[in-house]
Design a protein around this motif. Structure first.
Motif, short mmCIF file in Angstrom:
data_model
loop_
_atom_site.label_atom_id
_atom_site.label_comp_id
_atom_site.label_asym_id
_atom_site.label_seq_id
_atom_site.Cartn_x
_atom_site.Cartn_y
_atom_site.Cartn_z
N UNK A 31 32.13 59.51 63.23
CA UNK A 31 33.31 58.34 64.17
C UNK A 31 31.91 57.51 64.76
N UNK A 32 30.55 57.66 65.47
CA UNK A 32 29.69 57.54 66.15
C UNK A 32 28.64 57.72 65.65
N UNK A 33 28.40 57.51 64.43
CA UNK A 33 26.54 57.03 64.72
C UNK A 33 25.33 56.77 65.58
N UNK A 34 26.05 55.60 66.10
CA UNK A 34 24.35 55.74 66.72
C UNK A 34 24.32 57.19 68.15
N UNK A 35 25.44 57.12 68.48
CA UNK A 35 25.76 58.51 68.96
C UNK A 35 24.50 60.20 68.80
N UNK A 36 24.65 60.00 67.35
CA UNK A 36 24.25 60.77 66.21
C UNK A 36 22.74 60.57 66.20
#
Length: 197
Positions: free
Chosen positions: A116-121
Motif C-alpha cells: 500500500x505504501x511502497x515509498x515507506x518501504x
C-alpha cells in the motif's frame, strides 16, 4: 489478499517463479517482461555482502551467499525459501527488526507493487542500509501500456496489488528516501532499479 495468510496463492506464485520456462513465458505474456533481467541482477550481487532480501518469496535471490538474510511476511514463502538459504525471518517491510546501517545490500524483487505504501518501504530499507550500500530490486509500474494498467487495476481490485506507481514515482520515492546514483531499467511493465545510500 493478505500475503501473510494466502498460502495457496503464495505457493502457486513461487512455483511459477522457480521454474525457468514458466517464469519466462508468464513474465513475457503478462507483463512483456524479459525475466532474464531479474536473473542477471541476482547473479551480479556480491556473494559476500551482508544482504537483506525482502520480500524473499521462495528464496530465488539467495544464490550462494552465506550472509543472505531472507525475510518475508508470508510464512508459506519462508517455508519455501528454507531450501535455498539458512537465515530466515518473518518480518514486516515497514518495521524491520534491525538497527540502522546494518546491511551492505538490500534487495526487493517483485514486491513493492503489492504494498500500500511502497515509498515507506523504501525508506525503511534505506534506514537499515549502511552508508555506501546498495538497494536494488524490480517492481511493476503503471504507465507502460493500457493493457498493463488494466491488469494492475484488476489485481488491485482482487487485493493482490497495493499502490504501484509509475517509473517517475519510483525515482521520486528512491530520491526521497535519501538514495543517489539511481538507475532505472525498464522492460515491459517492470522496472528494475539500483541506488546507493
Amino acid at each position: 489478499m493478505n500475503w501473510r495468510t494466502a498460502s495457496l496463492q503464495a505457493a502457486l506464485y513461487d512455483y511459477t517463479v522457480q521454474h525457468p520456462l514458466l517464469s519466462r513465458l508468464g513474465a513475457r505474456a503478462l507483463w512483456s517482461y524479459d525475466i532474464g533481467h531479474l536473473h542477471r541482477s541476482i547473479a551480479a550481487q556480491d556473494p559476500t555482502a551482508l544482504t537483506l532480501d525482502i520480500p524473499c518469496g521462495g528464496g530465488l535471490a539467495a544464490g550462494t551467499n552465506p550472509r543472505h538474510v531472507a525475510a518475508d511476511l508470508s510464512h508459506t514463502m519462508l517455508k519455501r525459501a528454507r531450501h535455498r538459504t539458512k537465515t530466515l525471518l518473518q518480518a514486516d517491510i515497514y518495521a524491520l527488526p534491525f538497527p540502522p546501517s546494518t546491511f551492505d545490500l538490500c534487495v526487493t524483487y517483485n514486491g513493492l507493487h503489492c504494498l500500500e505504501d511502497p515509498a515507506a518501504a523504501l525508506r525503511e530499507l534505506t534506514r537499515v542500509l549502511r552508508p555506501g550500500g546498495t538497494l536494488q530490486g524490480t517492481t511493476l509500474v503503471r504507465g507502460t501500456s493500457r493493457r498493463h494498467d488494466a491488469q494492475i487495476t484488476a489485481l488491485q481490485r482482487l487485493g493482490v496489488f497495493g499502490s504501484p506507481g509509475t517509473a517517475t514515482d519510483l525515482h521520486t520515492w528512491l530520491t526521497s528516501a535519501g538514495l543517489t546514483d539511481i538507475t532505472l531499467t525498464r522492460s515491459g511493465a517492470v522496472t528494475g532499479f539500483t541506488a546507493r545510500k
